[in-house]
Structure formats: C-alpha cells, structure tokens
Scaffold this motif. Structure first.
Motif, short mmCIF file in Angstrom:
data_model
loop_
_atom_site.label_atom_id
_atom_site.label_comp_id
_atom_site.label_asym_id
_atom_site.label_seq_id
_atom_site.Cartn_x
_atom_site.Cartn_y
_atom_site.Cartn_z
N PRO A 138 -0.72 -2.40 -3.55
CA PRO A 138 -0.34 -3.52 -2.68
C PRO A 138 0.77 -3.22 -1.67
O PRO A 138 0.84 -3.87 -0.63
CB PRO A 138 0.11 -4.60 -3.68
CG PRO A 138 -0.59 -4.27 -4.95
CD PRO A 138 -0.70 -2.77 -4.96
N ILE A 139 1.63 -2.24 -1.94
CA ILE A 139 2.72 -1.94 -0.99
C ILE A 139 2.55 -0.59 -0.30
O ILE A 139 3.45 -0.12 0.38
CB ILE A 139 4.10 -2.00 -1.70
CG1 ILE A 139 4.23 -0.89 -2.75
CG2 ILE A 139 4.37 -3.37 -2.28
CD1 ILE A 139 5.65 -0.66 -3.22
N HIS A 140 1.39 0.02 -0.46
CA HIS A 140 1.15 1.38 0.02
C HIS A 140 1.55 1.59 1.49
O HIS A 140 2.31 2.50 1.81
CB HIS A 140 -0.31 1.76 -0.18
CG HIS A 140 -0.63 3.15 0.26
ND1 HIS A 140 -0.41 4.24 -0.55
CD2 HIS A 140 -1.14 3.62 1.42
CE1 HIS A 140 -0.78 5.33 0.10
NE2 HIS A 140 -1.23 5.00 1.29
N CYS A 200 -2.97 5.54 -6.69
CA CYS A 200 -2.72 5.05 -5.33
C CYS A 200 -2.99 6.17 -4.32
O CYS A 200 -2.56 7.31 -4.51
CB CYS A 200 -1.27 4.59 -5.21
SG CYS A 200 -0.82 4.03 -3.55
N SER A 201 -3.72 5.84 -3.25
CA SER A 201 -4.03 6.81 -2.21
C SER A 201 -4.40 6.06 -0.93
O SER A 201 -4.46 4.83 -0.92
CB SER A 201 -5.20 7.70 -2.64
OG SER A 201 -6.39 6.93 -2.72
N GLU A 202 -4.66 6.80 0.12
CA GLU A 202 -5.09 6.18 1.38
C GLU A 202 -6.40 5.41 1.20
O GLU A 202 -6.60 4.37 1.81
CB GLU A 202 -5.24 7.23 2.48
CG GLU A 202 -3.93 7.78 3.02
CD GLU A 202 -3.07 6.73 3.70
OE1 GLU A 202 -3.61 5.88 4.45
OE2 GLU A 202 -1.86 6.74 3.47
N THR A 203 -7.30 5.93 0.37
CA THR A 203 -8.59 5.27 0.16
C THR A 203 -8.50 4.14 -0.87
O THR A 203 -9.29 3.21 -0.83
CB THR A 203 -9.67 6.28 -0.27
OG1 THR A 203 -9.21 7.00 -1.41
CG2 THR A 203 -9.99 7.24 0.87
N HIS A 204 -7.55 4.22 -1.80
CA HIS A 204 -7.34 3.18 -2.81
C HIS A 204 -5.85 2.83 -2.86
O HIS A 204 -5.16 3.16 -3.82
CB HIS A 204 -7.81 3.66 -4.20
CG HIS A 204 -9.26 4.00 -4.24
ND1 HIS A 204 -10.26 3.04 -4.16
CD2 HIS A 204 -9.90 5.19 -4.33
CE1 HIS A 204 -11.43 3.63 -4.21
NE2 HIS A 204 -11.24 4.94 -4.31
N PRO A 205 -5.35 2.15 -1.82
CA PRO A 205 -3.92 1.88 -1.74
C PRO A 205 -3.47 0.78 -2.71
O PRO A 205 -4.21 -0.15 -3.01
CB PRO A 205 -3.73 1.42 -0.29
CG PRO A 205 -5.05 0.85 0.11
CD PRO A 205 -6.08 1.64 -0.65
N GLY A 257 4.99 4.03 -4.14
CA GLY A 257 6.19 3.21 -4.29
C GLY A 257 6.25 2.48 -5.62
O GLY A 257 7.32 2.10 -6.09
N LEU A 258 5.11 2.26 -6.24
CA LEU A 258 5.06 1.60 -7.54
C LEU A 258 4.87 2.60 -8.68
O LEU A 258 4.81 2.21 -9.84
CB LEU A 258 3.91 0.56 -7.57
CG LEU A 258 4.01 -0.58 -6.56
CD1 LEU A 258 2.76 -1.46 -6.63
CD2 LEU A 258 5.25 -1.41 -6.83
N LYS A 312 8.07 14.13 -4.74
CA LYS A 312 7.60 12.81 -5.16
C LYS A 312 8.21 11.68 -4.32
O LYS A 312 7.51 10.75 -3.94
CB LYS A 312 7.91 12.59 -6.63
CG LYS A 312 7.34 11.31 -7.20
CD LYS A 312 7.55 11.22 -8.70
CE LYS A 312 9.01 10.99 -8.99
NZ LYS A 312 9.28 10.68 -10.40
N LEU A 313 9.48 11.78 -3.99
CA LEU A 313 10.14 10.75 -3.20
C LEU A 313 9.49 10.62 -1.82
O LEU A 313 9.40 9.54 -1.26
CB LEU A 313 11.63 11.07 -3.04
CG LEU A 313 12.45 10.10 -2.21
CD1 LEU A 313 12.54 8.74 -2.90
CD2 LEU A 313 13.83 10.65 -1.96
N PHE A 314 9.01 11.74 -1.28
CA PHE A 314 8.46 11.76 0.07
C PHE A 314 6.95 11.54 0.11
O PHE A 314 6.38 11.35 1.17
CB PHE A 314 8.79 13.09 0.75
CG PHE A 314 10.26 13.40 0.75
CD1 PHE A 314 11.20 12.46 1.17
CD2 PHE A 314 10.72 14.62 0.30
CE1 PHE A 314 12.55 12.74 1.17
CE2 PHE A 314 12.08 14.92 0.30
CZ PHE A 314 12.99 13.98 0.73
N SER A 315 6.30 11.58 -1.06
CA SER A 315 4.85 11.45 -1.03
C SER A 315 4.28 10.54 -2.12
O SER A 315 3.11 10.20 -2.06
CB SER A 315 4.20 12.84 -1.15
OG SER A 315 4.58 13.44 -2.38
N GLY A 316 5.09 10.18 -3.10
CA GLY A 316 4.58 9.39 -4.23
C GLY A 316 4.38 7.93 -3.91
O GLY A 316 4.86 7.41 -2.90
#
Length: 143
Positions: free
Chosen positions: A106-108, A99-104, A93-94, A87-91
C-alpha cells in the motif's frame, strides 16, 4: 531507520574524522566515550569498518583509528551500505518480502520517493564536508 550498529558506526566515523583532521589517531576508549558507546561494541564495529577499508587503524601505544584524505570522501550512504547493506535503499517500507513493482504494498510508490530522497541526501553527506560544517557550527556556538 538505521540499525543501532549503523548509528554507532556513523557517529564513530564522524568523531574520528573530527579528531584525525590534523593527522592524529584516536583510541578506542576516547571514541567510545565521545559517542557514548560501550567500548567492546564500538571496537567490533570499527574492526569491521577497518577490514572493509573505510577507516584506517594502527596498532600499538601510539596507534588508533584515523581517516585520511581518501576516507574523508566517503559518504554516510557508504557507511550505511557497509554496515546495514542496501535494504534501506531498496527494501519495502513495510518490510514485506513480496512487495515489488508488479505487486506493490500500500505504501510502495510513496515510500519509493522518500527512499530515493534519503539515498540522495546520504550520498551528498561526505565525511570531510560533514566535519567542516560541524566545526563551523561549533565555532559559531563558542562566540
């Protein structure tokens, strides 16, 4: 950033690495005292790390926990993955599930850069090298 369990696991592994460099085994009470942890809490953590073969253990009056040459090659990232998962390496930040590449979020994109740098730093931090650096720092402080 890390769970409390993960913090204790990292501290315990570094402590064991330092104490077992000459082939010694370290008892659970010494580890708990050395890292300022409750004995039962660190015992459970080390039992799990032992089952997952990150740390060695021997039962009995001369037993305890130890790290061999192969174990000293583990990185702090390996410990984080075993204890807290990826999770720390892929989750997010909020902590947002959607949250994903297609639906980031605000801090993605900014957090992704920090996450990659943190992952690289933790991968580079090998237990054996860590203990050598700490030993050099302690020698420097004793002068």
């Amino acid at each position: 950033m890390f769970s409390k369990t993960c913090e204790y696991a990292i501290r315990a592994m570094i402590f064991i690495a330092q104490k077992s460099r000459d082939g010694d085994k370290v008892g659970i009470k010494e580890i708990a005292k050395g890292i300022d942890s409750p004995v039962h809490f660190i015992a459970k953590i080390l039992q799990d790390l032992s089952r997952k073969q990150l740390v060695g253990s021997v039962k009995g009056p001369n037993g305890g926990f130890y790290l061999d040459k192969n174990s000293l090659k583990y990185s702090l990232a390996d410990i984080v993955r075993v204890v807290d998962g990826d999770k720390l390496f892929s989750g997010c930040g909020l902590g947002l599930k959607q949250c994903s590449e297609t639906h980031p979020c605000p801090i993605h994109h900014e957090f992704g850069k920090i996450r990659r740098e943190m992952h690289a730093m933790l991968e580079k931090a090998k237990l054996g090298e860590f203990t050598e650096k700490l030993e050099k720092n302690l020698m420097f402080l004793k002068r």
